[in-house]
Design an enzyme around this catalytic site. Structure first.
Site, PDB file in Angstrom:
ATOM      1  N   ARG A  11      24.338  27.543  44.987  1.00  0.00           N
ATOM      2  CA  ARG A  11      25.202  27.685  46.164  1.00  0.00           C
ATOM      3  C   ARG A  11      24.821  26.712  47.262  1.00  0.00           C
ATOM      4  O   ARG A  11      25.469  26.701  48.308  1.00  0.00           O
ATOM      5  CB  ARG A  11      25.078  29.107  46.712  1.00  0.00           C
ATOM      6  N   LYS A  16      35.319  34.656  40.157  1.00  0.00           N
ATOM      7  CA  LYS A  16      34.289  34.037  39.307  1.00  0.00           C
ATOM      8  C   LYS A  16      33.646  35.051  38.367  1.00  0.00           C
ATOM      9  O   LYS A  16      33.490  34.808  37.173  1.00  0.00           O
ATOM     10  CB  LYS A  16      33.179  33.385  40.156  1.00  0.00           C
ATOM     11  N   ARG A  33      31.131  35.379  54.796  1.00  0.00           N
ATOM     12  CA  ARG A  33      30.760  34.780  53.499  1.00  0.00           C
ATOM     13  C   ARG A  33      31.619  33.552  53.201  1.00  0.00           C
ATOM     14  O   ARG A  33      31.132  32.584  52.632  1.00  0.00           O
ATOM     15  CB  ARG A  33      30.895  35.832  52.389  1.00  0.00           C
ATOM     16  N   ARG A  39      31.242  47.466  47.714  1.00  0.00           N
ATOM     17  CA  ARG A  39      30.059  46.747  48.168  1.00  0.00           C
ATOM     18  C   ARG A  39      30.029  46.674  49.681  1.00  0.00           C
ATOM     19  O   ARG A  39      31.047  46.454  50.321  1.00  0.00           O
ATOM     20  CB  ARG A  39      30.060  45.322  47.585  1.00  0.00           C
TER      21      ARG A  39
HETATM   22  P1  ADP Z   1      33.892  36.612  42.766  1.00  0.00           P
HETATM   23  O1  ADP Z   1      32.887  36.821  41.665  1.00  0.00           O
HETATM   24  O2  ADP Z   1      34.419  35.198  42.795  1.00  0.00           O
HETATM   25  O3  ADP Z   1      33.416  37.080  44.109  1.00  0.00           O
HETATM   26  P2  ADP Z   1      35.380  38.785  41.452  1.00  0.00           P
HETATM   27  O4  ADP Z   1      35.496  38.341  40.031  1.00  0.00           O
HETATM   28  O5  ADP Z   1      34.376  39.843  41.749  1.00  0.00           O
HETATM   29  O6  ADP Z   1      35.159  37.492  42.420  1.00  0.00           O
HETATM   30  O7  ADP Z   1      36.827  39.235  41.921  1.00  0.00           O
HETATM   31  C1  ADP Z   1      37.059  39.697  43.256  1.00  0.00           C
HETATM   32  C2  ADP Z   1      38.108  40.807  43.226  1.00  0.00           C
HETATM   33  O8  ADP Z   1      39.372  40.258  42.862  1.00  0.00           O
HETATM   34  C3  ADP Z   1      37.829  41.903  42.203  1.00  0.00           C
HETATM   35  O9  ADP Z   1      38.250  43.134  42.778  1.00  0.00           O
HETATM   36  C4  ADP Z   1      38.696  41.523  40.988  1.00  0.00           C
HETATM   37  O10 ADP Z   1      39.100  42.684  40.256  1.00  0.00           O
HETATM   38  C5  ADP Z   1      39.885  40.839  41.665  1.00  0.00           C
HETATM   39  N1  ADP Z   1      40.430  39.728  40.898  1.00  0.00           N
HETATM   40  C6  ADP Z   1      39.743  38.770  40.218  1.00  0.00           C
HETATM   41  N2  ADP Z   1      40.591  37.862  39.694  1.00  0.00           N
HETATM   42  C7  ADP Z   1      41.851  38.247  40.060  1.00  0.00           C
HETATM   43  C8  ADP Z   1      43.170  37.714  39.832  1.00  0.00           C
HETATM   44  N3  ADP Z   1      43.357  36.578  39.135  1.00  0.00           N
HETATM   45  N4  ADP Z   1      44.211  38.377  40.362  1.00  0.00           N
HETATM   46  C9  ADP Z   1      44.025  39.521  41.091  1.00  0.00           C
HETATM   47  N5  ADP Z   1      42.826  40.056  41.341  1.00  0.00           N
HETATM   48  C10 ADP Z   1      41.743  39.432  40.836  1.00  0.00           C
HETATM   49  P1  AMP Z   2      27.999  37.470  45.048  1.00  0.00           P
HETATM   50  O1  AMP Z   2      27.733  38.672  44.184  1.00  0.00           O
HETATM   51  O2  AMP Z   2      28.022  36.176  44.280  1.00  0.00           O
HETATM   52  O3  AMP Z   2      29.219  37.664  45.918  1.00  0.00           O
HETATM   53  O4  AMP Z   2      26.739  37.357  46.027  1.00  0.00           O
HETATM   54  C1  AMP Z   2      26.444  38.383  46.949  1.00  0.00           C
HETATM   55  C2  AMP Z   2      25.393  37.892  47.945  1.00  0.00           C
HETATM   56  O5  AMP Z   2      24.150  37.623  47.259  1.00  0.00           O
HETATM   57  C3  AMP Z   2      25.696  36.619  48.717  1.00  0.00           C
HETATM   58  O6  AMP Z   2      26.521  36.853  49.859  1.00  0.00           O
HETATM   59  C4  AMP Z   2      24.274  36.190  49.131  1.00  0.00           C
HETATM   60  O7  AMP Z   2      23.769  36.986  50.189  1.00  0.00           O
HETATM   61  C5  AMP Z   2      23.477  36.526  47.882  1.00  0.00           C
HETATM   62  N1  AMP Z   2      23.464  35.412  46.919  1.00  0.00           N
HETATM   63  C6  AMP Z   2      24.048  35.388  45.684  1.00  0.00           C
HETATM   64  N2  AMP Z   2      23.826  34.204  45.088  1.00  0.00           N
HETATM   65  C7  AMP Z   2      23.104  33.447  45.955  1.00  0.00           C
HETATM   66  C8  AMP Z   2      22.584  32.121  45.923  1.00  0.00           C
HETATM   67  N3  AMP Z   2      22.778  31.332  44.868  1.00  0.00           N
HETATM   68  N4  AMP Z   2      21.874  31.693  46.993  1.00  0.00           N
HETATM   69  C9  AMP Z   2      21.663  32.489  48.051  1.00  0.00           C
HETATM   70  N5  AMP Z   2      22.136  33.735  48.159  1.00  0.00           N
HETATM   71  C10 AMP Z   2      22.861  34.219  47.125  1.00  0.00           C
END
Ligand code: ADP
Ligand code: AMP
Length: 219
Positions: free
Chosen positions: A90, A15, A173, A162
């Site tokens: 969420r 995302k 999660r 992270r």
């Molecule tokens: P989210 O915001 O949904 O948690 P991220 O955008 O942070 O996901 O992506 C999670 C991980 O996967 C990151 O390390 C990113 O570089 C990798 N990633 C994202 N999209 C793809 C894809 N289509 N193919 C391979 N790796 C991806």
């Molecule tokens: P993310 O960066 O989207 O993976 O979010 C990291 C963490 O932030 C999540 O696991 C939650 O602990 C918190 N968080 C992010 N967005 C929300 C939300 N909309 N509601 C509650 N907690 C959130």
């Protein structure tokens, strides 16, 4: 009327990666609730101190705190034409609060890209994710490595893993996502705003599909 796009999907699906590109291409602001929490934690604000234990466990921060933080963010000038919401809402309570606050901002949720992938892919992606300290730019050890190890290509800051990207926390999660966030899929599908995207494809392919479907639907 301001345009808001809600990125829906499980943790690790991509995302944030896609939201950054969409924001660049559409000119809308990128609002990531996770990035906002991490910023508060870094700055050791009261909100950050409260949120930290929830993030570390992979649980959701309570709705009232999260909603207040997002309301403040959406009130800033760069959101006047709209925003890409990444990680919010969420829960059903958050989705309802969003509808109410968007009325105040003369906006509406236009489209909801729903990106999915198998759980094994989510774990592999999240556990290899590298995040930039300064601005939250996103990399992956294997799928999207930086040019120089440990350094962000865009701003030269350090990359880190992270705390909540450890496999056990990622698994929690995903469980939290299934219990608390999945109901939003039907909520937005009923409203005719859901766009389903196969997130197991390459980053570029997912971006293409996203842009195509947003264009087709007039955004
Ligand atoms: P989210 O915001 O949904 O948690 P991220 O955008 O942070 O996901 O992506 C999670 C991980 O996967 C990151 O390390 C990113 O570089 C990798 N990633 C994202 N999209 C793809 C894809 N289509 N193919 C391979 N790796 C991806
Ligand atoms: P993310 O960066 O989207 O993976 O979010 C990291 C963490 O932030 C999540 O696991 C939650 O602990 C918190 N968080 C992010 N967005 C929300 C939300 N909309 N509601 C509650 N907690 C959130």
């Amino acid at each position: 009327m301001a345009t808001f796009i809600v990125m829906l999907g499980p943790p690790g699906v991509g995302k944030g990666t896609q939201a950054k590109t969409l924001a660049e291409k559409t000119g809308l602001a990128h609002v990531s609730s996770g990035d906002l929490f991490r910023e508060h934690i870094k700055n050791q604000t009261e909100l950050g101190k409260l949120a930290k234990s929830y993030l570390d466990r992979g649980d959701l921060v309570p709705d009232d705190v999260t909603i207040g933080m997002i309301r403040e963010r959406l009130g800033r000038v760069d959101c006047r034409v709209g925003a890409i919401l990444d990680g919010f809402p969420r829960t059903t309570v958050q989705a309802e609060a969003l509808e109410t606050m968007l009325k105040d901002f003369d906006g509406q949720v236009d489209k909801v890209p729903y990106i999915t992938a198998a759980e094994s892919i989510l774990v592999e992606r999240a556990s290899g994710r590298l995040t930039c300290r300064a601005n939250g730019h996103i990399y992956h050890q294997k799928f999207n490595p930086p040019a120089k190890e440990g350094i962000c290509d865009e701003d030269g800051s350090q990359l880190y893993q992270r705390e909540d990207d450890k496999v056990e926390t990622v698994t929690n999660r995903i469980r939290v996502y299934i219990e608390q966030t999945m109901p939003l899929v039907d909520h937005y599908r009923r409203g005719g705003r859901l766009i389903e995207i196969d997130g197991s494809q390459s980053v570029e392919r997912v971006t293409e599909e996203l842009l195509e479907s947003l264009e087709q639907t007039g955004k």
